[in-house]
Design a protein around this motif. Structure first.
Motif: not given
Length: 343
Positions: A54-70, A161-169
């Motif tokens: 699914l498309e990554i939620p707005s709130s997690a997009q920056i965090g995903t970009a940086i963690l993913s690149s690392a 950027y990845f609250p546990p509840k949001n990540s699980i859902l």
């Protein structure tokens, strides 16, 4: 003796509670890592459960970009707005370029955000090349984004950027779309990395008055703060910082002005923004030349492939007024591959 047994039972009870309290978070964390809903590890060994995303939620997009690149350590980064995220197929790009390509799309990516993401990524990854989307309506002359603070310890703070509840859902939604298939309201990426926004939904929306009203309001909100000053010094300053950072990290920079739909271009003309936008483009091109960078302007392109037999060519050219499909994106990736300095 009974009191002793009772104490043992109570002790065992609290031990069981403690084990549950410790085990439950670990099980949930393992579930999120297994599903990888944010596509951070890019592990497709569990394709039955996580091949479609699914498309990554707005709130997690920056965090995903940086963690993913690392973790992914890409050779090439394509950085832009949601148009980049929906228009460019990361799987196809990596195959085409023969390198690890990361496609990152941040909703309404401002120059300041692009600069900060590039700085953070370059500290952890040696990029050979970075493509950055530039657009007058996301530049400082139309307002600056309220960007989060970036610093040397940013990776430590990424998990905010990845609250546990949001990540699980989000993991559960990803599992659902892989097992049960996409619903009519789902925008998703298929097993080959192609973005899908259901054509039937798009076609019905395109003729609806509510959709036209939405697009009008979207354009008005996007442009209401524009000062129509193509000489905005903040744009020049931030692009200069990007170019200097690229020089220090030995990364080639290619700036992209992405295709716009005929309706989107018509709105710009009707609002009499065209002279300002053209002037702004010339300023950006002039600055790029000073730093031996490349600017590619695809905005007015209309020579895209007719519908064909491949999955990408069966898509519409544009999903809506603002987002082009992989049918256009695949063509552009081929052209972008040979752009810039000699390889």
């Amino acid at each position: 003796m009974q009191d002793f047994n009772r104490e043992i039972s109570i002790t065992r009870f609290f031990i069981c509670i403690a084990i549950i309290l410790i085990a439950a978070p670990l099980i949930l964390l393992s579930f999120v890592i297994f599903i990888d809903p944010y596509n951070i590890s890019r592990d497709r060994s569990h394709a039955r459960f996580n091949a479609m995303k699914l498309e990554i939620p707005s709130s997690a997009q920056i965090g995903t970009a940086i963690l993913s690149s690392a973790l992914y350590q890409p050779d090439i980064l394509i950085l832009g707005s949601s148009r980049v995220r929906r228009g460019f197929n990361e799987v196809f790009a990596s195959q085409l370029y023969g390198a690890k390509v990361q496609v990152t799309g941040i909703n309404t990516l401002h120059l300041s955000t692009a600069k900060n993401i590039f700085r953070s990524v370059s500290k952890k990854t040696q990029l050979k090349k970075i493509y950055i989307e530039v657009n007058y309506f996301m530049a400082n002359d139309c307002g600056k984004a309220d960007d989060p603070a970036f610093d040397s310890d940013y990776l430590v703070k990424l998990f905010s950027y990845f609250p546990p509840k949001n990540s699980i859902l989000f993991s559960m939604k990803t599992l659902r779309i892989n097992i049960l298939g996409p619903r009519a309201v789902d925008s998703y990426y298929d097993k080959q990395g192609r973005f899908h926004d259901l054509p039937s939904k798009v076609a019905s929306l395109a003729d609806a008055e509510s959709y036209k009203s939405y697009q009008n309001n979207f354009f008005q909100n996007m442009t209401k703060n524009c000062r129509r000053n193509p000489e905005n010094q903040a744009d020049i300053a931030e692009l200069t910082e990007i170019f200097k950072l690229a020089q220090s990290s030995h990364t080639e920079v290619v700036l992209l002005i992405l295709p716009a739909s005929p309706r989107a271009l018509a709105r710009v003309r009707q609002a009499e923004f065209t002279p300002t936008v053209d002037h702004w483009k010339k300023n950006v091109a002039r600055l790029a030349r000073q730093f031996q960078a490349t600017l590619i302007d695809y905005e007015d392109r209309n020579d895209f492939p007719e519908p064909g037999e491949t999955a990408a060519n069966k898509m519409p050219l544009f999903w809506d007024e603002n987002h082009f499909s992989n049918r256009i994106g695949d063509r552009l990736l081929g052209e972008m591959r040979t752009s810039g300095r000699a390889q």
